[in-house]
Motif scaffolding. Structure first.
Motif, short mmCIF file in Angstrom:
data_model
loop_
_atom_site.label_atom_id
_atom_site.label_comp_id
_atom_site.label_asym_id
_atom_site.label_seq_id
_atom_site.Cartn_x
_atom_site.Cartn_y
_atom_site.Cartn_z
N LEU A 108 92.25 58.15 101.08
CA LEU A 108 90.84 57.58 101.37
C LEU A 108 90.60 57.52 102.75
N ALA A 109 91.94 57.42 103.65
CA ALA A 109 91.78 57.66 105.08
C ALA A 109 91.58 59.24 105.52
N MET A 110 92.04 60.00 104.66
CA MET A 110 91.93 61.04 105.13
C MET A 110 90.21 61.96 104.70
N ASP A 111 89.82 61.45 103.64
CA ASP A 111 88.33 61.80 103.35
C ASP A 111 87.51 60.95 104.19
N ALA A 112 87.84 59.65 104.64
CA ALA A 112 86.94 59.17 105.64
C ALA A 112 86.88 59.82 107.01
N THR A 113 88.05 60.31 107.52
CA THR A 113 88.26 60.88 108.85
C THR A 113 87.52 62.40 108.68
N LEU A 114 87.56 63.08 107.74
CA LEU A 114 87.08 64.18 107.56
C LEU A 114 85.60 64.30 107.55
N PHE A 115 85.09 63.18 106.91
CA PHE A 115 83.74 62.93 106.97
C PHE A 115 82.88 62.66 108.29
N LEU A 116 83.59 61.87 109.20
CA LEU A 116 83.31 61.62 110.35
C LEU A 116 83.39 62.60 111.56
N LEU A 117 84.59 63.58 111.47
CA LEU A 117 84.93 64.41 112.36
C LEU A 117 83.73 65.54 112.15
N PRO A 118 83.53 66.25 113.31
CA PRO A 118 82.73 67.55 113.48
C PRO A 118 83.67 69.09 113.14
N ASP A 119 83.35 69.76 112.96
CA ASP A 119 84.34 71.04 112.72
C ASP A 119 84.65 71.74 114.27
N VAL A 120 85.74 72.02 114.20
CA VAL A 120 86.02 72.55 115.70
C VAL A 120 86.56 74.21 115.54
N GLY A 121 85.69 74.83 116.30
CA GLY A 121 85.82 76.24 115.96
C GLY A 121 86.65 77.10 117.13
N ALA A 122 86.69 76.49 118.55
CA ALA A 122 87.39 77.24 119.54
C ALA A 122 88.66 76.90 119.37
N LEU A 123 89.66 78.08 119.44
CA LEU A 123 90.99 77.97 119.41
C LEU A 123 91.60 77.08 120.38
N GLY A 124 91.09 77.16 121.59
CA GLY A 124 91.41 76.44 122.77
C GLY A 124 91.43 74.54 122.41
N ALA A 125 90.63 74.29 121.43
CA ALA A 125 90.46 72.98 121.17
C ALA A 125 91.44 72.60 119.84
N ARG A 126 91.39 73.63 118.91
CA ARG A 126 92.36 73.65 117.71
C ARG A 126 93.89 73.38 118.16
N ILE A 127 94.12 74.13 119.08
CA ILE A 127 95.59 74.01 119.27
C ILE A 127 96.11 72.55 119.72
N PRO A 128 95.44 71.95 120.89
CA PRO A 128 95.84 70.77 121.12
C PRO A 128 95.54 69.67 119.87
N LEU A 129 94.44 70.00 119.14
CA LEU A 129 94.46 68.95 117.92
C LEU A 129 95.45 69.17 117.07
N LEU A 130 96.00 70.37 116.88
CA LEU A 130 97.29 70.61 115.78
C LEU A 130 98.59 69.71 116.48
N VAL A 131 98.50 69.85 117.85
CA VAL A 131 99.81 68.99 118.40
C VAL A 131 99.55 67.60 118.36
N VAL A 132 98.41 67.00 118.41
CA VAL A 132 98.14 65.69 118.28
C VAL A 132 98.32 65.28 116.88
N ALA A 133 97.90 66.12 116.05
CA ALA A 133 98.10 65.50 114.48
C ALA A 133 99.54 65.53 114.24
N VAL A 134 100.27 66.47 114.56
CA VAL A 134 101.71 66.38 114.09
C VAL A 134 102.34 65.40 114.71
N GLY A 135 101.94 64.89 116.07
CA GLY A 135 102.71 63.95 116.71
C GLY A 135 101.98 62.62 116.03
N LEU A 136 100.99 62.34 115.62
CA LEU A 136 100.39 61.16 115.19
C LEU A 136 101.06 61.12 113.64
#
Length: 237
Positions: A108-136
């Protein structure tokens, strides 16, 4: 004591119950940790999807099944968790509150988050997002495991197979994760740098945050699960 050459036993004071040596179990805190941790786990999985650089092993399978069925990935996560929980029956595993909650809350939390988050296209933003996701994800794992309400369905499957087959935790876990990654990849799930980063870091992260969020009152002692390869106790994730 001694009276006129005779030894008289000293009266024993009435027995009083000893005061507890430590703080009582904190049920409200444990519940908060359980559901907060599971919700954060779902958020972290959603961030991995948005980063698009590779999912955790079971996430690869969930994404592949979501692409195949057209269902939201969170709904697929719930369905797979429920099916895995059914496999506990022949293994004689007993689910806890955390086990059942794991099946429902993360998806449920996963689908709710995906509904609220915009797509991230730039690699420069996706890499930090990956690191944050693994840490979280490591924070979330430490939170809900430290609450001590039972393992997730996938962890219970792993420990149940370990107990019934006599194979090491390391071997059983590796076999399960290779199987789900391969199946998910064939179905279209994303395998990449994020999958490798997750595999290398989630164990140390979960171990660290499990100690950080440990509840004051210790759990009843239980025999550790041994790997079998080197005799060390393995903390299930």
């Amino acid at each position: 004591m001694t009276t006129e050459g005779r030894t008289v036993p000293t009266p024993t004071p009435p027995h009083r119950p000893s005061a507890p040596t430590g703080p009582p179990a904190r049920l409200p805190r444990r519940l908060l940790q359980l559901y907060g941790g599971l919700a954060l786990y779902g958020v972290s999985c959603a961030l991995l999807v948005v980063a698009g650089l590779g999912l955790e092993p079971w996430g690869v399978l969930h994404q592949g099944l979501a692409d195949l069925t057209g269902l939201p990935i969170g709904a697929v996560t719930i369905a797979v968790g429920a099916l895995v929980l059914l496999l506990w029956v022949p293994l004689r595993q007993r689910p806890g509150l955390g086990t059942v909650s794991n099946v429902v809350v993360i998806g449920l939390a996963m689908d709710a988050t995906l509904f609220l988050l915009p797509d991230v296209g730039a690699l420069g933003a996706r890499i930090p997002l990956l690191v944050v996701a693994v840490g979280l994800n490591g924070v979330a794992t430490g939170l809900y495991l430290a609450a001590r309400f039972g393992p997730g369905p996938r962890d219970g499957l792993m420990t149940g197979l370990h107990r019934h087959t006599g194979r090491s935790i390391r071997l059983v876990r590796t076999a399960l994760e290779v199987t789900v990654v391969a199946g998910g990849f064939l179905l279209g799930g994303t395998v990449g740098a994020g999958t490798v980063l997750y595999a290398l870091t989630i164990g140390p992260l979960a171990q660290f945050f499990l100690r950080v969020f440990a509840v004051d009152s210790p759990p009843p002692p239980r025999a550790p699960v041994h790997d079998g390869a080197d005799g060390r106790a393995i903390l299930p994730r």
